[in-house]
Design a protein around this motif. Sequence first.
Motif, short mmCIF file in Angstrom:
data_model
loop_
_atom_site.label_atom_id
_atom_site.label_comp_id
_atom_site.label_asym_id
_atom_site.label_seq_id
_atom_site.Cartn_x
_atom_site.Cartn_y
_atom_site.Cartn_z
N ARG A 79 0.85 -1.21 0.00
CA ARG A 79 0.00 0.00 0.00
C ARG A 79 0.88 1.25 0.00
O ARG A 79 0.56 2.24 -0.66
N ASN A 80 1.97 1.21 0.76
CA ASN A 80 2.92 2.34 0.73
C ASN A 80 3.48 2.53 -0.67
O ASN A 80 3.65 3.66 -1.13
N TYR A 81 3.78 1.41 -1.33
CA TYR A 81 4.31 1.49 -2.71
C TYR A 81 3.29 2.18 -3.61
O TYR A 81 3.64 3.08 -4.40
N PHE A 82 2.02 1.77 -3.53
CA PHE A 82 0.98 2.38 -4.36
C PHE A 82 0.87 3.87 -4.06
O PHE A 82 0.74 4.69 -4.98
N ALA A 83 0.92 4.24 -2.78
CA ALA A 83 0.81 5.65 -2.40
C ALA A 83 1.94 6.47 -3.02
O ALA A 83 1.71 7.58 -3.53
N GLY A 84 3.15 5.93 -2.96
CA GLY A 84 4.27 6.64 -3.58
C GLY A 84 4.12 6.77 -5.07
O GLY A 84 4.45 7.80 -5.66
N ALA A 85 3.62 5.70 -5.71
CA ALA A 85 3.44 5.73 -7.16
C ALA A 85 2.29 6.64 -7.57
O ALA A 85 2.29 7.18 -8.68
N LEU A 86 1.31 6.81 -6.70
CA LEU A 86 0.18 7.70 -7.00
C LEU A 86 0.58 9.17 -6.87
O LEU A 86 0.25 10.00 -7.72
N THR A 87 1.29 9.51 -5.82
CA THR A 87 1.68 10.91 -5.61
C THR A 87 2.85 11.32 -6.51
O THR A 87 3.04 12.50 -6.79
N LEU A 88 3.64 10.31 -6.96
CA LEU A 88 4.77 10.57 -7.85
C LEU A 88 4.65 9.64 -9.06
O LEU A 88 5.39 8.67 -9.19
N PRO A 89 3.69 9.90 -9.96
CA PRO A 89 3.41 8.98 -11.07
C PRO A 89 4.61 8.77 -11.98
O PRO A 89 5.36 9.70 -12.28
N TYR A 90 4.78 7.51 -12.41
CA TYR A 90 6.02 7.04 -13.02
C TYR A 90 6.57 7.91 -14.13
O TYR A 90 7.67 8.46 -14.04
N ARG A 91 5.83 8.04 -15.23
CA ARG A 91 6.39 8.71 -16.41
C ARG A 91 6.63 10.19 -16.15
O ARG A 91 7.64 10.74 -16.58
N SER A 92 5.73 10.83 -15.44
CA SER A 92 5.91 12.26 -15.13
C SER A 92 7.12 12.46 -14.23
O SER A 92 7.92 13.38 -14.43
N PHE A 93 7.25 11.58 -13.26
CA PHE A 93 8.36 11.72 -12.32
C PHE A 93 9.69 11.40 -12.99
O PHE A 93 10.69 12.10 -12.76
N LEU A 94 9.71 10.36 -13.83
CA LEU A 94 10.93 10.00 -14.55
C LEU A 94 11.38 11.15 -15.45
O LEU A 94 12.57 11.50 -15.50
N ALA A 95 10.43 11.76 -16.16
CA ALA A 95 10.76 12.89 -17.05
C ALA A 95 11.30 14.07 -16.25
O ALA A 95 12.27 14.72 -16.66
N ALA A 96 10.68 14.34 -15.10
CA ALA A 96 11.14 15.45 -14.26
C ALA A 96 12.53 15.18 -13.69
O ALA A 96 13.36 16.08 -13.60
N ALA A 97 12.78 13.92 -13.30
CA ALA A 97 14.10 13.56 -12.77
C ALA A 97 15.19 13.81 -13.81
O ALA A 97 16.27 14.32 -13.49
N LYS A 98 14.90 13.47 -15.05
CA LYS A 98 15.87 13.71 -16.12
C LYS A 98 16.04 15.21 -16.37
O LYS A 98 17.16 15.71 -16.51
N GLU A 99 14.92 15.92 -16.42
CA GLU A 99 14.98 17.36 -16.70
C GLU A 99 15.72 18.13 -15.61
O GLU A 99 16.55 19.01 -15.91
N LEU A 100 15.45 17.79 -14.36
CA LEU A 100 16.05 18.51 -13.23
C LEU A 100 17.35 17.89 -12.75
O LEU A 100 17.90 18.30 -11.74
#
Length: 470
Positions: free
Chosen positions: A266-287
């Motif tokens: 459930r913690n994993y799901f919560a993290g993935a919901l608040t930090l959605p995969y593709r958006s977060f991955l793109a932001a990590a690369k950009e920043l």
Amino acid sequence: MAPRKLYIGRKVRELRQANKATQQVFAEQIGISTSYLNQIENNQRPVSASVLLALAEKFQIDIAEISQGDSDRLLSALTEALSDPIFENYAPNLQELKLVTQNAPGFARALISAHQAYRHNSEQLASLDDTLGRSAHLVEPTPYEEVRDFFHFVDNYIHDLDVAAEKLATGIGLPEGEAGTALSAYIEERHNVRIAKSGSNEDIIRQFDPKSRVLFLSPYSPVSTRNFQIAFQIAELEVETTVSQIAERADFRSAEALEICKMGLRNYFAGALTLPYRSFLAAAKELRHDLELLAARFGASVEQVSHRLSTLQRPGAKGVPIFFARMDRAGNITKRHSAAKLQFARFGAACPLWNAHQAFETPGRIIRQLAETPDGVRYLCIATELTKGGGGFHAPQRRYAIALGCEIAHAEHFVYADGLDLGNRAAFDPIGISCRICERTNCHQRAVPPLKSRLVIEHNRRGAVPYAIA
């Protein structure tokens, strides 16, 4: 440093068998001899770049995925287990250990589990626990350790939950919208759950009353924590069937471990919901993996962002392979995961030369370190001290350090590498995994001797430590 040779015999064999091909037919398809394929499948020869390209072209596979050294964490755990003095008459070389982890991973895990049970038994004997022998659970891994190892060996990535969380995030407008508003509105509209503040003197972070459909959250928690707890409650209400299926397939030894795993999922799901995969991955690369900027963009905490970076292992869309750990002031690692070659010790404290310890001396600052492990692999290490509290002057404060990093080959993707002399080997601090299995013979910070080394005691000569390692 010479490039690491790639031994992926088991993966190649599984790919051939999945395509129902004989060695002769498969070898012809990728343009090599049958004898060479046989040597590759038995890890007698490494895979060349041309063979990797042929596999990718003929079978539409992801080169990065098939060439990923997914046995590194298993190799580290097995090496640590076999360093125990009970194996003093057996000293396998690295090639032997690689053959076991690559060709018989199930056997390696069974041996690790047996060693873990042995250690628990030994620790009970050492502490003169008079209840030893009254119940079988004393010689088994604790439920917490079972669950920790479950996440460790699935690469800290749960595909079904990650995809479901990302789909939901898109549906409610995350990460574009304000997370707290979007999550609160969704849980109320979809599940008829109202958000309320817990009592000012109640020592709780989250409490759900299923009868009144009220989710109580601490008013003293940071916004990022409150948002995460709403997402956790959504997981409990919405994906519990998936959570239960994943946990039950793990075949844990006890009901406790099963329930702990469900909470972790459930913690994993919560993290993935608040930090959605593709958006977060793109932001990590950009920043360029700037933790503070990522936290600000997603309304998350630095720890949440750091932990999420360690889960970006989706096939075909992987992030930079990083290691992540959380450590208390006594040096105990309370969270650990590594998608990089660096693996953390399963027992004992972390290396005292690691910059994670230094983080406690510089609270609020992100500190950097260039480090090299005994195997010659070099890393960029980042650490910072965090404090959790709230509730006033008399409320207890929890202090711990988080650490993450990557191999130097990926350092350019991190803002924290700027200004560091990555090409100067002298700039790298020599670190290890833990003193009990570290092979360095001249470390001035060594706490205990390595388990499988012979000590030399010189009564007329004293160095930084009172013995020499043969």
